[in-house]
Design an enzyme around this catalytic site. Structure first.
Site, mmCIF file in Angstrom:
data_model
loop_
_atom_site.group_PDB
_atom_site.id
_atom_site.type_symbol
_atom_site.label_atom_id
_atom_site.label_comp_id
_atom_site.label_asym_id
_atom_site.label_seq_id
_atom_site.Cartn_x
_atom_site.Cartn_y
_atom_site.Cartn_z
ATOM 1 N N GLY A 179 -40.101 -46.620 -66.955
ATOM 2 C CA GLY A 179 -39.025 -45.726 -66.519
ATOM 3 C C GLY A 179 -37.832 -45.680 -67.459
ATOM 4 O O GLY A 179 -36.865 -44.970 -67.206
ATOM 5 N N ASP A 223 -47.075 -30.292 -70.784
ATOM 6 C CA ASP A 223 -45.966 -30.838 -69.994
ATOM 7 C C ASP A 223 -44.664 -30.842 -70.798
ATOM 8 O O ASP A 223 -43.606 -31.139 -70.251
ATOM 9 C CB ASP A 223 -46.292 -32.260 -69.495
ATOM 10 C CG ASP A 223 -46.646 -33.194 -70.636
ATOM 11 O OD1 ASP A 223 -47.562 -32.869 -71.414
ATOM 12 O OD2 ASP A 223 -46.013 -34.253 -70.764
ATOM 13 N N ASN A 224 -44.754 -30.518 -72.080
ATOM 14 C CA ASN A 224 -43.553 -30.463 -72.915
ATOM 15 C C ASN A 224 -43.202 -29.025 -73.286
ATOM 16 O O ASN A 224 -42.515 -28.788 -74.284
ATOM 17 C CB ASN A 224 -43.747 -31.296 -74.183
ATOM 18 C CG ASN A 224 -43.813 -32.794 -73.877
ATOM 19 O OD1 ASN A 224 -43.323 -33.242 -72.844
ATOM 20 N ND2 ASN A 224 -44.425 -33.547 -74.765
ATOM 21 N N ASP A 228 -38.069 -31.930 -74.632
ATOM 22 C CA ASP A 228 -38.729 -33.229 -74.823
ATOM 23 C C ASP A 228 -38.879 -33.606 -76.298
ATOM 24 O O ASP A 228 -39.972 -33.589 -76.862
ATOM 25 C CB ASP A 228 -40.085 -33.280 -74.106
ATOM 26 C CG ASP A 228 -39.918 -33.647 -72.640
ATOM 27 O OD1 ASP A 228 -38.764 -33.654 -72.158
ATOM 28 O OD2 ASP A 228 -40.929 -33.949 -71.978
HETATM 29 P P1 AMP Z 1 -43.892 -37.608 -73.324
HETATM 30 O O1 AMP Z 1 -45.085 -37.565 -74.211
HETATM 31 O O2 AMP Z 1 -42.758 -38.412 -73.839
HETATM 32 O O3 AMP Z 1 -43.466 -36.235 -72.912
HETATM 33 O O4 AMP Z 1 -44.331 -38.393 -72.012
HETATM 34 C C1 AMP Z 1 -45.386 -37.991 -71.187
HETATM 35 C C2 AMP Z 1 -45.080 -38.414 -69.788
HETATM 36 O O5 AMP Z 1 -45.060 -39.822 -69.682
HETATM 37 C C3 AMP Z 1 -43.724 -37.918 -69.335
HETATM 38 O O6 AMP Z 1 -43.907 -37.001 -68.326
HETATM 39 C C4 AMP Z 1 -42.980 -39.121 -68.833
HETATM 40 O O7 AMP Z 1 -42.634 -38.943 -67.492
HETATM 41 C C5 AMP Z 1 -43.948 -40.258 -68.952
HETATM 42 N N1 AMP Z 1 -43.325 -41.386 -69.619
HETATM 43 C C6 AMP Z 1 -43.091 -41.536 -70.939
HETATM 44 N N2 AMP Z 1 -42.503 -42.710 -71.191
HETATM 45 C C7 AMP Z 1 -42.338 -43.323 -69.990
HETATM 46 C C8 AMP Z 1 -41.776 -44.555 -69.568
HETATM 47 N N3 AMP Z 1 -41.272 -45.429 -70.424
HETATM 48 N N4 AMP Z 1 -41.784 -44.831 -68.250
HETATM 49 C C9 AMP Z 1 -42.291 -43.965 -67.356
HETATM 50 N N5 AMP Z 1 -42.829 -42.806 -67.698
HETATM 51 C C10 AMP Z 1 -42.862 -42.467 -68.994
HETATM 52 MG MG MG Z 2 -42.565 -34.994 -71.908
#
Ligand code: AMP
Ligand code: MG
Length: 487
Positions: A124, A250-251, A260
Site C-alpha cells: 500500500g 489500468d494505466n 500513473d
Molecule cells: P502499476 O503498474 O504501478 O500501475 O500498478 C499496478 C497495480 O498494482 C495498481 O493498480 C496498484 O494499485 C497496485 N500496486 C502497485 N504497487 C502497490 C503497492 N506497493 N501496494 C499495493 N498495491 C500496489
Molecule cells: Mg497503475
C-alpha cells in the site's frame, strides 16, 4: 483559506458501494513536506504558502481527513503487458473527493496512503524515489501542454519500505477530474456485471462528456471520443519523445490524460526502439510501439463497452477513428516542430528522412529540435551546432538542404520561424539523471533540487539562462541508470 477547509464533494463516492471501499488512509509516521506545486495548489483555490506550512503536512499525508471528505479506494482491473490480469487496484491510492475549480471538478487522491482491500501482495505504500518522479513528471507534462493528471504535493517519512532495497515511504497528492481508467470498465465486463458497467458509463458520460448524452448511441460516442483523445495524447508523447513505460489498460485514463507515472522516460539519443522500462523484457511499450498499443488499449475498452453499445459495427466504427486522429495530430505536431506553416507534397518524405538520420546517428532528440530553430533558410552557414549532433555529417547536410528548400518553398522567415519553433520544441525536459540527482538529495533531506526542477519544468519552452546546464547533454553516468516497475 486554510487547507482544512477544502470544500470536498464526493461525486465518485455517490456511486453504489460496489465501486469502491470506504476506508481511511494508514497514518504516515512523522511526515515532512518534500515538495508542493504552487500552480496545482492555485488550481484548487488553495494558497501555496498555507499548504506548504507545517500544519498542512498531516492533511497531505492522509493523517488528517478534511471534514467534508469521504475517502474511498476504487476498484478496477486491467490487461497487463497484453494479458488479462484481473483485479488490480486501487492497491495504494485513496480518493479524498473532488473540489470545484475554474476548470471543473478536480479529484484529490493520495497515492501510497496504505493498504486497501485491493492491495493484493502489495504494502500500500510508494517510495520517495517513485513519488518524486511522478510529482515532477506530472507537472513537467502539464508545462509541456500534454494532457495529464496533476500532482499537488509529495510528503515523505522515514518509515522503511521494502523494495529491491529498503527505501522510505512517501505520499503524492494527485489531481484529475477523475481517475476512472479503461480497466475500471473492464472490471465490470469481465466480472459479468452489466448493471455496474452501465452505471459507470452513465456516470462518466454525465459528468465528463455531457454533450454525448444527445448522441443516438452515447456509449459508442463515448468510445469514439475516448479513442480520439487517446490518439491525441499519444501523438503528443511521440512528438515530445515521452515514453510511458507501462501502458497497461489500468494505466489508461478515460479522459485521455497521461496517468500513473512509473518507469517513464524522455527520449535522449534517438532510438525508436528504446525501452524505458527495465521490466519490459520484450519491449512491448517501446517508443515506436506506443501508438499501436494505444489503439490496442482502445480495443480492450471497446470489448468492455460492447454490451452497452450493442452493435459490433458501431463499436468498430468508433475504434476506426484512432488511426486518422493519430495521423492528423502527429502530422500537425511534427509540422510545428519543423516550423512549417503549410502542408506540402513531400513533407512525409522529409520527416521520414529526418527520423532515419536521427535514428542512425542517435542524435539527442530534444537538443536537435531546439537547435533546429537556429537553422537559416538561405544556406548552411550557422549549421554547425546542429551538424555536430550527427556522426554522419553528409547525411545531415543532405537532409538540411532538403529542409532548406522546403522552407524557401513557403517563404519562411527565419526570425518568425524561430519564435514559433521555440514555443513547441522544449529546451528543458525531465531527463532521468535530473530526477535522479533530485531524488538522491531528497533522500538526504535536501529538497532544493526538487523545487528547482519543478520551477524549471513549469516553463520548458522559455530560455532560462541561469539553468542553461539543464539543457545540455546528459552526463555519461546517466546511461547506467535503469528504471523498472518497482515503485
Ligand atoms: P502499476 O503498474 O504501478 O500501475 O500498478 C499496478 C497495480 O498494482 C495498481 O493498480 C496498484 O494499485 C497496485 N500496486 C502497485 N504497487 C502497490 C503497492 N506497493 N501496494 C499495493 N498495491 C500496489
Ligand atoms: Mg497503475
Amino acid at each position: 483559506m486554510t487547507n482544512a477547509h477544502f470544500r470536498f464533494e464526493n461525486s465518485f463516492a455517490g456511486l453504489p458501494p460496489a465501486f469502491y471501499t470506504r476506508l481511511l488512509p494508514t497514518p504516515l509516521p512523522a511526515p515532512y513536506l518534500v515538495a508542493l506545486s504552487p500552480s496545482a495548489a492555485r488550481l484548487i483555490g488553495a494558497d501555496p504558502a498555507t499548504l506548504a506550512a507545517p500544519e498542512s503536512v498531516d492533511l497531505l499525508a492522509g493523517n488528517r481527513i478534511a471534514e467534508l471528505s469521504t475517502p474511498v479506494a476504487a476498484v478496477y482491473s486491467g490487461h497487463q503487458f497484453g494479458v488479462w490480469a484481473g483485479q488490480l487496484g486501487d492497491g495504494r491510492a485513496i480518493l479524498l473527493g473532488d473540489i470545484a475549480t475554474d476548470e471543473g471538478p478536480m479529484e484529490l487522491q493520495l497515492k501510497g496512503a496504505g493498504m486497501t482491500p485491493y492491495s493484493r501482495m502489495g504494502d500500500g505504500r510508494a517510495v520517495l524515489r517513485s513519488s518524486i518522479r511522478e510529482f515532477l513528471c506530472s507537472e513537467a507534462m502539464h508545462g509541456l501542454g500534454i494532457p495529464t493528471t496533476r500532482a499537488l504535493s509529495v510528503v515523505g517519512s522515514d518509515q522503511g519500505v521494502v523494495r529491491e532495497s529498503i527505501e522510505t515511504a512517501a505520499v503524492v497528492v494527485r489531481m484529475a477530474p477523475t481517475f476512472v481508467r479503461f480497466g475500471s470498465f473492464e472490471h465490470w465486463y469481465y466480472n459479468r456485471k452489466p448493471e455496474e458497467l452501465k452505471q459507470l458509463a452513465d456516470y462518466v458520460i454525465e459528468r465528463f462528456y455531457p454533450a454525448l448524452r444527445e448522441e443516438e448511441n452515447p456509449y459508442a460516442a463515448l468510445l469514439e471520443e475516448v479513442t480520439r483523445r487517446t490518439a491525441r495524447m499519444i501523438a503528443h508523447w511521440q512528438a515530445v519523445g515521452f515514453m510511458h513505460g507501462v501502458m497497461n489498460t489500468d494505466n489508461m485514463s478515460i479522459l485521455g490524460q497521461t496517468i500513473d507515472y512509473g518507469p517513464f522516460g524522455f527520449m535522449e539519443g534517438f532510438d525508436a526502439h528504446h525501452i524505458c522500462n527495465h521490466s519490459d523484457d520484450h519491449g512491448r511499450y517501446a517508443y515506436a510501439n506506443q501508438p499501436q498499443i494505444g489503439h490496442w488499449n482502445c480495443y480492450a475498452l471497446a470489448q468492455a463497452l460492447l454490451p452497452l453499445i450493442g452493435e459490433v459495427e458501431l463499436t468498430q466504427e468508433a475504434l476506426d477513428v484512432y488511426q486518422p486522429a493519430f495521423a492528423q495530430h502527429i502530422d500537425q505536431l511534427l509540422h510545428a516542430k519543423l516550423g512549417l506553416a503549410t502542408v506540402q507534397e513531400g513533407d512525409r518524405a522529409l520527416l521520414d528522412a529526418l527520423f532515419a538520420i536521427l535514428q542512425s546517428n542517435h542524435a539527442d532528440y530534444t537538443i536537435f529540435f531546439r537547435r533546429l530553430s537556429g537553422l537559416r533558410a538561405a544556406g548552411p552557414e550557422g549549421d554547425a551546432p546542429l551538424r555536430d549532433l550527427f556522426i554522419d555529417r553528409p547525411a545531415f547536410d543532405q537532409w538540411a538542404d532538403a529542409y532548406r528548400a522546403r522552407l524557401r518553398a513557403e517563404n519562411s522567415d527565419d526570425a518568425t520561424r524561430k519564435l514559433a519553433m521555440d514555443q513547441v520544441n522544449p529546451k528543458y525536459i525531465l531527463r532521468n539523471y535530473m530526477a535522479q540527482i533530485a531524488i538522491e538529495k531528497a533522500q538526504n533531506k535536501d529538497f532544493s533540487e526538487v523545487e528547482r526542477l519543478l520551477a524549471l519544468l513549469a516553463r520548458p519552452f522559455d530560455e532560462q539562462p541561469e539553468h542553461e546546464h539543464y539543457a545540455a547533454f546528459p552526463p555519461d553516468w546517466s546511461t547506467q541508470l535503469s528504471v523498472s516497475c518497482s515503485s
